[in-house]
Design a protein around this motif. Structure first.
Motif, PDB file in Angstrom:
ATOM      1  N   ARG A  83     -21.677 -29.628  -7.026  1.00 56.81           N
ATOM      2  CA  ARG A  83     -21.779 -30.013  -8.437  1.00 56.81           C
ATOM      3  C   ARG A  83     -23.231 -29.981  -8.880  1.00 56.81           C
ATOM      4  NH1 ARG A  83     -16.954 -29.785  -7.600  1.00 56.81           N
ATOM      5  NH2 ARG A  83     -15.350 -31.112  -8.504  1.00 56.81           N
ATOM      6  N   ALA A  84     -23.425 -29.918 -10.192  1.00 58.67           N
ATOM      7  CA  ALA A  84     -24.763 -30.078 -10.755  1.00 58.67           C
ATOM      8  C   ALA A  84     -25.196 -31.512 -10.483  1.00 58.67           C
ATOM      9  CB  ALA A  84     -24.747 -29.818 -12.251  1.00 58.67           C
ATOM     10  N   ALA A  85     -26.455 -31.669 -10.126  1.00 59.96           N
ATOM     11  CA  ALA A  85     -26.979 -33.002  -9.810  1.00 59.96           C
ATOM     12  C   ALA A  85     -28.415 -33.095 -10.314  1.00 59.96           C
ATOM     13  CB  ALA A  85     -26.929 -33.248  -8.305  1.00 59.96           C
ATOM     14  N   ARG A  86     -28.909 -34.301 -10.373  1.00 55.76           N
ATOM     15  CA  ARG A  86     -30.296 -34.538 -10.758  1.00 55.76           C
ATOM     16  C   ARG A  86     -30.934 -35.321  -9.617  1.00 55.76           C
ATOM     17  NH1 ARG A  86     -32.377 -33.415 -15.491  1.00 55.76           N
ATOM     18  NH2 ARG A  86     -34.387 -34.332 -15.968  1.00 55.76           N
ATOM     19  N   GLN A  87     -31.997 -34.742  -9.053  1.00 55.74           N
ATOM     20  CA  GLN A  87     -32.734 -35.359  -7.949  1.00 55.74           C
ATOM     21  C   GLN A  87     -34.101 -35.781  -8.480  1.00 55.74           C
ATOM     22  OE1 GLN A  87     -32.486 -34.032  -3.666  1.00 55.74           O
ATOM     23  NE2 GLN A  87     -34.250 -32.888  -4.384  1.00 55.74           N
ATOM     24  N   SER A  88     -34.444 -37.049  -8.283  1.00 55.83           N
ATOM     25  CA  SER A  88     -35.650 -37.580  -8.914  1.00 55.83           C
ATOM     26  C   SER A  88     -36.376 -38.568  -8.014  1.00 55.83           C
ATOM     27  CB  SER A  88     -35.280 -38.311 -10.213  1.00 55.83           C
ATOM     28  OG  SER A  88     -34.451 -37.517 -11.005  1.00 55.83           O
ATOM     29  N   THR A 146     -42.137 -41.231 -13.766  1.00 57.31           N
ATOM     30  CA  THR A 146     -41.351 -40.230 -13.059  1.00 57.31           C
ATOM     31  C   THR A 146     -42.301 -39.280 -12.345  1.00 57.31           C
ATOM     32  OG1 THR A 146     -39.584 -40.397 -14.690  1.00 57.31           O
ATOM     33  CG2 THR A 146     -39.614 -38.426 -13.296  1.00 57.31           C
ATOM     34  N   LEU A 147     -42.163 -39.182 -11.034  1.00 57.21           N
ATOM     35  CA  LEU A 147     -43.017 -38.313 -10.220  1.00 57.21           C
ATOM     36  C   LEU A 147     -42.429 -36.911 -10.109  1.00 57.21           C
ATOM     37  CD1 LEU A 147     -43.806 -40.902  -7.402  1.00 57.21           C
ATOM     38  CD2 LEU A 147     -45.201 -40.337  -9.406  1.00 57.21           C
ATOM     39  N   SER A 148     -41.105 -36.831 -10.087  1.00 53.97           N
ATOM     40  CA  SER A 148     -40.435 -35.537 -10.047  1.00 53.97           C
ATOM     41  C   SER A 148     -39.001 -35.723 -10.517  1.00 53.97           C
ATOM     42  CB  SER A 148     -40.455 -34.936  -8.642  1.00 53.97           C
ATOM     43  OG  SER A 148     -39.712 -35.739  -7.746  1.00 53.97           O
ATOM     44  N   SER A 149     -38.452 -34.676 -11.096  1.00 57.07           N
ATOM     45  CA  SER A 149     -37.062 -34.700 -11.535  1.00 57.07           C
ATOM     46  C   SER A 149     -36.614 -33.249 -11.698  1.00 57.07           C
ATOM     47  CB  SER A 149     -36.925 -35.453 -12.852  1.00 57.07           C
ATOM     48  OG  SER A 149     -35.569 -35.532 -13.221  1.00 57.07           O
ATOM     49  N   GLU A 150     -35.542 -32.897 -11.016  1.00 54.25           N
ATOM     50  CA  GLU A 150     -35.065 -31.518 -11.094  1.00 54.25           C
ATOM     51  C   GLU A 150     -33.558 -31.459 -10.974  1.00 54.25           C
ATOM     52  OE1 GLU A 150     -36.208 -29.087  -7.724  1.00 54.25           O
ATOM     53  OE2 GLU A 150     -36.125 -30.806  -6.395  1.00 54.25           O
ATOM     54  N   GLU A 151     -33.003 -30.444 -11.593  1.00 55.92           N
ATOM     55  CA  GLU A 151     -31.577 -30.181 -11.473  1.00 55.92           C
ATOM     56  C   GLU A 151     -31.358 -29.397 -10.186  1.00 55.92           C
ATOM     57  OE1 GLU A 151     -28.901 -30.213 -14.183  1.00 55.92           O
ATOM     58  OE2 GLU A 151     -30.097 -31.507 -15.474  1.00 55.92           O
ATOM     59  N   VAL A 152     -30.384 -29.833  -9.397  1.00 59.52           N
ATOM     60  CA  VAL A 152     -30.064 -29.181  -8.129  1.00 59.52           C
ATOM     61  C   VAL A 152     -28.549 -29.067  -8.006  1.00 59.52           C
ATOM     62  CG1 VAL A 152     -32.158 -30.007  -6.968  1.00 59.52           C
ATOM     63  CG2 VAL A 152     -30.061 -31.361  -6.834  1.00 59.52           C
ATOM     64  N   ASN A 153     -28.092 -28.313  -7.040  1.00 59.62           N
ATOM     65  CA  ASN A 153     -26.685 -28.257  -6.691  1.00 59.62           C
ATOM     66  C   ASN A 153     -26.483 -29.191  -5.507  1.00 59.62           C
ATOM     67  OD1 ASN A 153     -24.010 -27.559  -6.513  1.00 59.62           O
ATOM     68  ND2 ASN A 153     -24.396 -25.592  -5.521  1.00 59.62           N
ATOM     69  N   LYS A 164     -28.958 -37.222 -16.880  1.00 61.33           N
ATOM     70  CA  LYS A 164     -30.196 -37.872 -17.325  1.00 61.33           C
ATOM     71  C   LYS A 164     -29.951 -39.348 -17.614  1.00 61.33           C
ATOM     72  CE  LYS A 164     -34.527 -37.800 -18.580  1.00 61.33           C
ATOM     73  NZ  LYS A 164     -35.545 -37.918 -17.557  1.00 61.33           N
ATOM     74  N   ASP A 165     -28.797 -39.679 -18.219  1.00 64.38           N
ATOM     75  CA  ASP A 165     -28.455 -41.081 -18.469  1.00 64.38           C
ATOM     76  C   ASP A 165     -28.341 -41.858 -17.160  1.00 64.38           C
ATOM     77  OD1 ASP A 165     -28.322 -40.674 -21.231  1.00 64.38           O
ATOM     78  OD2 ASP A 165     -26.131 -40.406 -21.220  1.00 64.38           O
ATOM     79  N   LEU A 166     -27.687 -41.267 -16.169  1.00 65.30           N
ATOM     80  CA  LEU A 166     -27.540 -41.926 -14.866  1.00 65.30           C
ATOM     81  C   LEU A 166     -28.908 -42.149 -14.225  1.00 65.30           C
ATOM     82  CD1 LEU A 166     -24.436 -40.013 -13.455  1.00 65.30           C
ATOM     83  CD2 LEU A 166     -24.494 -42.349 -14.369  1.00 65.30           C
ATOM     84  N   GLU A 167     -29.774 -41.149 -14.318  1.00 66.75           N
ATOM     85  CA  GLU A 167     -31.130 -41.267 -13.787  1.00 66.75           C
ATOM     86  C   GLU A 167     -31.884 -42.393 -14.503  1.00 66.75           C
ATOM     87  OE1 GLU A 167     -34.352 -37.907 -13.022  1.00 66.75           O
ATOM     88  OE2 GLU A 167     -34.257 -38.462 -15.141  1.00 66.75           O
TER      89      GLU A 167
END
Length: 163
Positions: free
Chosen positions: A105-110, A94-101, A79-82
């Motif tokens: 690794r765990a990632a955040r796509q936004s 923010t239009l979209s934000s989700e945790e993905v693989n 979240k800090d990186l985002e």
């Protein structure tokens, strides 16, 4: 139109680099041995001191880039990186934000919209951490032409491999 290209170029440079806070004893470097396939189509590589690699589209001025940071003593959350990446936008939403693989690794796509120099822009990104490195992959452009080359960013993400 040339002014819009300048705005997008600046957008790419601002959004591809994050603020680095180096704590004592923590030498920060870029990742080595990253594998990727250069974005296809009208994207041409550009030099940027704020990104490991950056490309700009001759058709729209949209940019694709990636930034890596390894060896720092701090461990920011996804979240800090985002938030760091979206901080360059004024009036951001923010239009979209989700945790993905991603990259095993765990990632955040936004995705977010906002303004840069008063011009409406959109930004898509994916942030993740792997083997002591933080990675931010970005796609940015004018809001009106953002979707035109979004597929190139999806392909870039599919071909990006962090060591």
């Amino acid at each position: 139109m040339r002014n819009h290209y300048l705005v997008i170029f600046i957008l790419g440079l601002l959004l591809s680099g994050c603020v680095t806070v180096q704590l004592p004893g923590g030498k920060v470097t870029s990742a080595k041995d990253v594998e990727y396939k250069q974005p296809a189509g009208a994207f041409k590589e550009i030099a940027s001191a704020d990104a490991d690699k950056s490309w700009i589209s001759a058709n729209t001025g949209n940019t694709i880039s990636y930034f890596s940071e390894c060896g720092g003593k701090s461990e920011p959350t996804l979240k800090d990186l985002e938030n760091d990446a979206f901080a360059a936008l004024n009036e951001s939403k923010t239009l979209s934000s989700e945790e993905v693989n991603y990259n095993e690794r765990a990632a955040r796509q936004s995705r977010a919209s906002g303004k840069l120099d008063g011009v409406p822009v959109e930004l898509a990104l994916i942030v993740f951490q792997k083997n002591g490195c933080n990675y931010t992959l970005t796609y940015g452009g004018l809001a009106k032409s953002f979707s035109a080359e979004a597929a190139a960013f999806e392909e870039f993400k599919n071909n990006f491999k962090a060591p």
